[in-house]
Motif scaffolding. Structure first.
Motif, short mmCIF file in Angstrom:
data_model
loop_
_atom_site.label_atom_id
_atom_site.label_comp_id
_atom_site.label_asym_id
_atom_site.label_seq_id
_atom_site.Cartn_x
_atom_site.Cartn_y
_atom_site.Cartn_z
N ALA A 167 -5.00 19.87 -9.01
CA ALA A 167 -4.54 19.61 -10.37
C ALA A 167 -4.32 18.12 -10.60
O ALA A 167 -4.65 17.58 -11.67
N SER A 223 -7.67 16.46 -10.94
CA SER A 223 -8.26 16.76 -12.25
C SER A 223 -7.74 15.79 -13.30
O SER A 223 -8.49 15.36 -14.20
N ARG A 257 -3.67 23.56 -4.29
CA ARG A 257 -3.93 23.71 -5.72
C ARG A 257 -3.24 22.58 -6.52
O ARG A 257 -3.78 22.10 -7.51
N SER A 286 -10.21 13.20 -14.96
CA SER A 286 -10.49 13.80 -16.28
C SER A 286 -11.60 14.83 -16.21
O SER A 286 -12.45 14.92 -17.11
N GLN A 287 -11.61 15.60 -15.11
CA GLN A 287 -12.59 16.67 -14.91
C GLN A 287 -11.88 17.83 -14.22
O GLN A 287 -10.79 17.66 -13.67
N ASP A 288 -12.53 18.98 -14.24
CA ASP A 288 -11.98 20.14 -13.55
C ASP A 288 -12.29 20.04 -12.07
O ASP A 288 -13.43 20.22 -11.65
N TRP A 289 -11.27 19.74 -11.29
CA TRP A 289 -11.42 19.62 -9.84
C TRP A 289 -10.77 20.81 -9.12
O TRP A 289 -10.34 20.70 -7.98
N SER A 290 -10.71 21.94 -9.78
CA SER A 290 -10.09 23.10 -9.15
C SER A 290 -10.80 23.51 -7.87
O SER A 290 -10.19 24.07 -6.95
N TRP A 291 -12.11 23.19 -7.80
CA TRP A 291 -12.88 23.51 -6.59
C TRP A 291 -12.28 22.84 -5.35
O TRP A 291 -12.41 23.35 -4.23
#
Length: 264
Positions: free
Chosen positions: A141, A144, A137, A148-153
């Protein structure tokens, strides 16, 4: 045959259509005629041999069948293409079916023994192999922030890979004062002479200090210890010059074509 030709031939023969014995990526693999279809939790994937072997309307039907398979699931799908693939009009037919090209990358292959070196890190930075969910995780973070994107996947993806086949993936982080400043992973491909280098993103404030090179050297050492002959990277324009200086050979280009479900 030149050295570059032999490296590309080995890649095409061993890495284009093989199904891993114990997939570490959480994918479900199946063949549909000349293509390899992989269903991932996050996005589908289509792999092919260099020459798909079908042309014209038959190729259009094959492309549409893959698109429609993932459309029924509500998933996006990536069709992986290479600059030397046949038929030559494959990219145009993918576009006609609604696939959109992403950024072209350089396909690099190198001999593992030529990459092995002692990792050299800047003061205050240490490398560590990680397997815990929390560390995955933290990597997501960091990515991300970089993109500058949501890379939580990505955290879920790495967790599933380590859980499915921990002996086939090694995840490394570079840390400074407890902060993940870079991360990369090494993916083994049992049954082949190859392993892949993935990741390598670094926080902006830590770039240009040799961390990326150190992660390459560390993974090359791990690959050599497992008897891996070749290392492969799909490299961005930023990474490719560094990797070529380390001994990798540019053997071609690769462009992912992605179809995404319409937004509701």
């Amino acid at each position: 045959m030149t050295d570059t030709d032999s490296l590309l031939a080995a890649f095409d023969e061993q890495m284009r259509m093989g199904i891993p014995a114990n997939p570490s990526d959480g994918g479900m693999y199946e063949r549909d005629g000349p293509v390899l279809r992989v269903t991932y939790p996050f996005r589908g994937f289509i792999g092919t041999p260099r020459d798909i072997g079908v042309r014209g309307a038959e190729l259009d039907r094959l492309i549409a069948r893959q698109r429609d398979f993932f459309a029924a699931r509500g998933d996006a799908v990536e069709w992986k293409t290479y600059g030397h693939d046949l038929p030559l009009d494959l990219p145009q037919r993918l576009r006609a079916a609604g696939f959109v090209p992403e950024e072209q990358e350089t396909l690099l292959v190198g001999r593992t023994e030529e990459m092995v070196a002692e990792p050299v890190l800047p003061d205050g930075v240490a490398l560590r192999r990680v397997t815990a969910d929390g560390d995955m995780r933290r990597i997501a973070a960091m990515e991300s922030i970089v993109w500058s994107q949501d890379w939580s996947w990505l955290g879920d993806d790495l967790i599933s890979r380590v859980t499915a086949a921990p002996e086939e993936i090694v995840v490394l982080v570079a840390e400074a004062d407890g902060e993940v400043v870079s991360a990369a992973w090494l993916v083994f491909r049992p049954g082949t002479e190859f392993a892949g280098l993935w990741g390598g993103s670094t926080l902006p404030g830590w770039r240009g200090r040799g961390i990326y090179r150190a992660l390459v050297a560390a993974r090359a050492g791990l690959a050599a210890a497992r008897g891996v002959k070749f290392l492969q990277v799909d490299a961005s324009d930023d990474s490719a010059p560094i990797l070529r200086r380390l001994g990798f050979h540019a053997v071609g280009t690769t462009t992912p074509y992605v179809w995404s479900p319409p937004r509701s």
